[in-house]
Scaffold this motif. Structure first.
Motif, PDB file in Angstrom:
ATOM      1  N   TYR A   1     -23.443  86.478  59.375  1.00 25.65           N
ATOM      2  CA  TYR A   1     -24.348  87.400  59.413  1.00 25.65           C
ATOM      3  C   TYR A   1     -25.100  87.343  58.097  1.00 25.65           C
ATOM      4  O   TYR A   1     -26.297  88.109  58.250  1.00 25.65           O
ATOM      5  CB  TYR A   1     -24.022  88.773  59.754  1.00 25.65           C
TER       6      TYR A   1
ATOM      7  N   HIS B   1     -29.110  86.355  58.351  1.00 23.02           N
ATOM      8  CA  HIS B   1     -29.778  87.252  59.168  1.00 23.02           C
ATOM      9  C   HIS B   1     -29.996  88.431  58.868  1.00 23.02           C
ATOM     10  O   HIS B   1     -31.164  89.216  59.070  1.00 23.02           O
ATOM     11  CB  HIS B   1     -29.170  87.226  60.477  1.00 23.02           C
ATOM     12  N   PHE B   2     -28.972  89.262  58.042  1.00 17.93           N
ATOM     13  CA  PHE B   2     -29.412  90.695  57.767  1.00 17.93           C
ATOM     14  C   PHE B   2     -29.063  90.862  56.203  1.00 17.93           C
ATOM     15  O   PHE B   2     -27.759  90.623  55.612  1.00 17.93           O
ATOM     16  CB  PHE B   2     -28.287  91.491  58.386  1.00 17.93           C
TER      17      PHE B   2
ATOM     18  N   HIS C   1     -29.451  96.568  55.109  1.00 21.62           N
ATOM     19  CA  HIS C   1     -29.752  96.558  56.538  1.00 21.62           C
ATOM     20  C   HIS C   1     -28.694  97.408  57.287  1.00 21.62           C
ATOM     21  O   HIS C   1     -27.772  97.354  57.095  1.00 21.62           O
ATOM     22  CB  HIS C   1     -29.872  95.015  56.922  1.00 21.62           C
TER      23      HIS C   1
ATOM     24  N   ALA D   1     -25.250  93.242  66.112  1.00 19.73           N
ATOM     25  CA  ALA D   1     -25.924  92.119  65.438  1.00 19.73           C
ATOM     26  C   ALA D   1     -27.170  91.731  66.443  1.00 19.73           C
ATOM     27  O   ALA D   1     -28.377  91.512  66.221  1.00 19.73           O
ATOM     28  CB  ALA D   1     -25.146  90.916  65.368  1.00 19.73           C
ATOM     29  N   VAL D   2     -26.985  91.542  67.887  1.00 18.86           N
ATOM     30  CA  VAL D   2     -28.130  91.226  68.698  1.00 18.86           C
ATOM     31  C   VAL D   2     -29.230  92.467  68.762  1.00 18.86           C
ATOM     32  O   VAL D   2     -30.296  92.165  68.974  1.00 18.86           O
ATOM     33  CB  VAL D   2     -27.446  90.908  70.110  1.00 18.86           C
TER      34      VAL D   2
ATOM     35  N   HIS E   1     -29.830  94.620  66.601  1.00 19.00           N
ATOM     36  CA  HIS E   1     -30.828  94.637  65.340  1.00 19.00           C
ATOM     37  C   HIS E   1     -31.587  93.522  64.937  1.00 19.00           C
ATOM     38  O   HIS E   1     -32.719  93.420  64.680  1.00 19.00           O
ATOM     39  CB  HIS E   1     -30.012  94.945  64.168  1.00 19.00           C
ATOM     40  N   ARG E   2     -31.270  92.259  65.437  1.00 20.67           N
ATOM     41  CA  ARG E   2     -32.003  91.191  65.530  1.00 20.67           C
ATOM     42  C   ARG E   2     -33.182  91.249  66.454  1.00 20.67           C
ATOM     43  O   ARG E   2     -34.292  90.541  65.963  1.00 20.67           O
ATOM     44  CB  ARG E   2     -31.280  89.862  66.187  1.00 20.67           C
ATOM     45  N   TYR E   3     -33.023  91.822  67.440  1.00 20.04           N
ATOM     46  CA  TYR E   3     -34.384  91.831  68.370  1.00 20.04           C
ATOM     47  C   TYR E   3     -34.914  93.195  68.371  1.00 20.04           C
ATOM     48  O   TYR E   3     -35.527  93.720  68.997  1.00 20.04           O
ATOM     49  CB  TYR E   3     -33.879  91.651  69.678  1.00 20.04           C
ATOM     50  N   ASP E   4     -34.647  94.053  67.085  1.00 19.18           N
ATOM     51  CA  ASP E   4     -35.314  95.447  67.012  1.00 19.18           C
ATOM     52  C   ASP E   4     -35.215  96.284  68.180  1.00 19.18           C
ATOM     53  O   ASP E   4     -36.035  96.883  68.624  1.00 19.18           O
ATOM     54  CB  ASP E   4     -36.764  95.224  66.487  1.00 19.18           C
TER      55      ASP E   4
END
Length: 214
Positions: free
Chosen positions: A44, A47-48, A52, A100-101, A103-106
């Protein structure tokens, strides 16, 4: 997400096997825990960034999973409140890839409903294991919610096994059915048709299991 979840699963599986004592990993295998846990988190980092909000979610889920597993192992008996608060939340680690998903897509707004779904799924999954492993758990002297209910209903002079066969399986089935209905409703509200299909498949599989026991 897939790679992190796989390594995280192996990490948790090894610890569970060690705590259960059924097939504990050998001493030469235990150092692999370092590898699995490191890879679980490392996936991760790209990505973060540091700071974060995802990392707070990871820490909270990881600590919750560790705490519930530790507390569950020490309970001499488990009542409904303890099961919902502790035993049924041992899959809290599943909240990490969900976070994770999100946060990845706000879509941090989805964290709470998905977290609530995981909590109910944990209850269903743990009860399923408790019911279908009850004889082995009883022989090993393990404490589970299902066996605690059996002991309470059987009384000090009664037979746990007799209660399970006469009434316990029906009681457990009702619990599983209730949680499955909640899961199906929640999955529909989350707008996850594939999850609904998965749950329906699990329900059909469980029905086949019950028929095989009749």
């Amino acid at each position: 997400v897939v790679y992190s979840t796989l390594t995280g699963y192996y990490f948790v599986r090894m610890i569970d096997d060690l705590m259960d004592g059924d097939h504990p990993p050998g001493r030469t295998v235990m150092p692999a825990l370092i590898f699995f846990h490191t890879e679980f988190q490392l996936a991760y980092h790209r990505h973060f960034p540091h700071g974060h909000p995802f990392w707070e979610a990871l820490v909270n889920a990881s600590f919750a999973a560790a705490d519930t597993a530790s507390r569950d192992a020490e309970l001499p008996s488990i009542d409904t409140t303890q099961f919902l608060a502790i035993s049924g939340r041992k899959i809290a680690g599943a909240k990490v890839p969900i976070a994770a998903v999100c946060h990845r897509y706000d879509r941090a707004d989805l964290l709470e409903p998905w977290s609530a779904f995981v909590d109910v799924l944990g209850c269903w999954h743990q009860m399923f294991n408790d019911i279908f492993d009850w004889s082995r758990d009883l022989a090993k002297g393990r404490t589970t919610y299902f066996l605690s209910e059996a002991a309470a209903h059987a009384g000090p002079d009664g037979s746990v096994a007799e209660w399970v066969i006469a009434d316990g399986l029906d009681w457990g089935r009702a619990q599983l059915d209730e949680w499955m209905e909640q899961l199906l409703v929640a999955a529909g509200e989350l707008g996850a048709p594939r999850l609904v299909a998965y749950l329906e498949e699990r329900r059909r599989g469980l029905e086949a299991e019950w028929q095989g026991m009749e």
